[in-house]
Scaffold this active site. Structure first.
Site, mmCIF file in Angstrom:
data_model
loop_
_atom_site.group_PDB
_atom_site.id
_atom_site.type_symbol
_atom_site.label_atom_id
_atom_site.label_comp_id
_atom_site.label_asym_id
_atom_site.label_seq_id
_atom_site.Cartn_x
_atom_site.Cartn_y
_atom_site.Cartn_z
ATOM 1 N N CYS A 147 0.817 -1.216 0.000
ATOM 2 C CA CYS A 147 0.000 0.000 0.000
ATOM 3 C C CYS A 147 0.851 1.267 0.000
ATOM 4 O O CYS A 147 0.319 2.369 -0.106
ATOM 5 C CB CYS A 147 -0.935 0.000 1.200
ATOM 6 N N HIS A 186 -9.139 4.043 -1.036
ATOM 7 C CA HIS A 186 -7.769 3.529 -0.982
ATOM 8 C C HIS A 186 -7.460 2.674 -2.210
ATOM 9 O O HIS A 186 -7.428 1.449 -2.139
ATOM 10 C CB HIS A 186 -7.602 2.720 0.316
#
Lengths: 388, 388
Positions: B84, B334
């Site tokens: 991420c 996200h």
């Protein structure tokens, strides 16, 4: 700008290691490189790691922190992915960080593990380096892509399958003394010619094998090498990277690889040398035709004349410019994410004189490594020189 | 060392874009950033691109050359993967290249596309950012990992699910005016508390959503900004990266994220500031507990006291240090490989004063972006300052 000195190099044996995890493979290469460098692990400030398809082949993304742990270092760690040039870009960024003074000690390399998969799964995994929408869905895989490039070359410049077979035979011959190589057997030109067709005009012995393996290189700054008395006689003095259109159909000409030409021009420019100064080279021969395109892009032969280089002896071990004395991807093997690092390892050993084929280039002090991604939509070229 | 000035920023709307390809998404973000920068595409010298799981989600690796084409640039292009934090490391290397004088103009950002997959496939894909051998095969996914971190925090320092619900509610409130946000609806503390359990003590509204999207930032050198008269009032003045053990069981303490602490220390050190100088921050709140751990690692609250920050108003829009004025990962969304770039976009707009929530921080001149990979086995922190 300072150069990045090579303090240590390490490899696993290339081949089939289905019983070993990826982190074990990289740990071994890194340990060999650290041992060769004689640098404490606590001094390592960055780990740049190349991997192509770990999320497919091992269900493992986010490998950089795992590999830092495997290498016994606790510095920032980053994964680079550029298809088969993944370790090439990892090396390039390590070189830049050292030259910029951001870090004094860096490890760069890579790992790939594929041999535990079925061949179809490997082919499909590797094909994700082509354009999925415009090539893969139309049935393109890399043997097909390079076959198209070979056909274009033959039609434009001439050349024969026998010329390509000379490259395969040369690289197998070079691999014989290389203890890290996957295939250390000799292959005659006739045997290569007689191997089964993969994608005409390319046959089985025109292609590199499926390989597991890892590579690691320890770079240090000049300042660190001097102050810590580190033996690092070889430096990277030039680094270049190039990009091209991904889709073969979008390219002007299939028989050239301009991404590699641009990368070479940048690398030569930084190093202040030209192709005529190069004594030895490792190039990305994923297929025999790729070696031809590489040596032309690197300026070792004019366009259309690279095809004859191995046959005429220019690039053989005893030629003027030996190419792939390691055995190349063809015979040493091609663990995709490790290959760009392993080329740096091989050139370093050839220049230091501790390579089993160093006897063929006893006076070499300039070497080049050429690493390509996919059908050369990306390419990285490094110039290495003996500086101490 | 010079700073890297931010000349332009761009985003797609975050959300569900199943009908658009990844290259379309990145093209849009890059076009917006180039338009904002007013810099000719021919001046761009490097493209640093973050993506996490394109080889799984889109059968597409080797995305960097594709994205260069999508962005209309023909420079070297490299993909970075750090789970991420993929765009965070892409940004970091672009900043380093500009500051080192290697390039004058760089684009960095990222893209992820996941919403076309079944939720189980997304969860399994994201889980490849944990240790496959020691965590995933034992059933670990990220909601479980962050639940363990939350439990450890509660047991060590105290804190309640209601405290976490205040974070979710705050971030949804912040997203309301953000046209790029996936969820622009208000969520009360009670509604967050009443949402279904995902992995106790974390409930649905403690988790970020599944998101498609892209981000891009154009960096220029000071020299280029001056000579070309580019309006680039915000600069990255500090960059830090940290790594930790991957496996939660190997960590000393689950309620802290030392990789982020190390990244913050490096970034603050480069910028010559401390946490007390920061006016606004975007942090990696993949789960509400992650925002708590982030603000403690960044030094905004002592260990054990970050949990109360949103409830007590420190980090709300009208607090002393607003956190996630964008809506955060929680409400803005996200898109994994794009997130680190989008945080830079948001902080830049807040500092330039052209963000819909800029009215809450009218005098802000120092901002921080905190991007984390997996269960914070890797972290990247950037300091942005108004310099012109």
């Amino acid at each position: 700008m300072g150069s990045a000195r090579i303090a240590g190099v390490g490899l696993t044996r290339f081949g089939s290691h289905p019983e070993r995890t990826g982190r074990e493979l990289f740990a071994r290469a890194a340990a060999e490189a650290m041992e060769d460098a004689g640098v404490p692990r606590s001094d390592v400030e960055t780990l740049n790691y190349g991997n192509y398809m770990g999320s497919i082949a091992e269900n493992q993304g986010h490998q950089a922190p795992l590999m830092a742990e495997a290498a016994g270092v606790s510095c920032p760690a980053t994964r680079y992915e550029e298809a088969c040039a993944s370790a090439g870009v990892a090396v390039r960024e390590a070189v830049r960080a050292v030259r910029a003074g951001d870090v004094d000690v860096a490890i760069a390399g890579g790992m790939e593990r594929m041999s535990h998969l079925e061949t179809d799964a490997v082919t499909a995994g590797l094909a994700t380096a082509a354009d999925d929408l415009l090539e893969v869905k139309a049935g393109m895989t890399f043997p097909g892509a390079y076959a198209l490039m070979a056909r274009s070359y033959f039609e434009t410049y001439g050349g024969t399958r026998r010329d390509l077979a000379h490259i395969a035979s040369k690289n197998h011959e070079n691999a014989v003394p290389n203890e890290y190589a996957q295939y250390r057997n000799r292959v005659s030109v006739d045997r290569a010619l007689e191997s089964p067709t993969v994608a005409s005009p390319l046959h089985l012995f025109d292609a590199c094998p499926i390989t597991d393996g890892a590579s690691a290189v320890v770079f240090v700054s000049e300042r660190y090498a001097d102050s810590e008395d580190v033996d690092a006689p070889v430096a990277v003095t030039g680094s270049g990277q190039g990009t091209d259109r991904m889709v073969l159909a979008d390219r002007e000409f299939l028989a050239r690889t301009p991404a590699a030409t641009r990368a070479a021009e940048s690398a030569y420019g930084e190093a202040g040398i030209g192709p005529e100064d190069v004594d030895v080279a490792e190039v990305h021969d994923c297929f025999t035709i790729a070696e031809v395109l590489a040596i032309e892009s690197l300026g070792f032969a004019p366009n259309g004349e690279g095809i004859a280089a191995a046959r005429e002896g220019l690039t053989t071990a005893d030629g003027d410019l030996p190419v792939n004395l390691s055995g190349g991807l063809k015979a040493k093997g091609h663990p995709v994410g490790a290959t760009g690092g392993s080329q740096i390892v091989e050139v370093t050993r050839l220049l230091r004189g501790d390579h089993p084929n160093a006897e063929h280039v006893p006076d070499a002090d300039v070497g080049v490594a050429h690493n390509a991604g996919g059908s050369v939509a990306s390419a990285v070229v490094h110039v290495l020189e003996v500086v101490a």
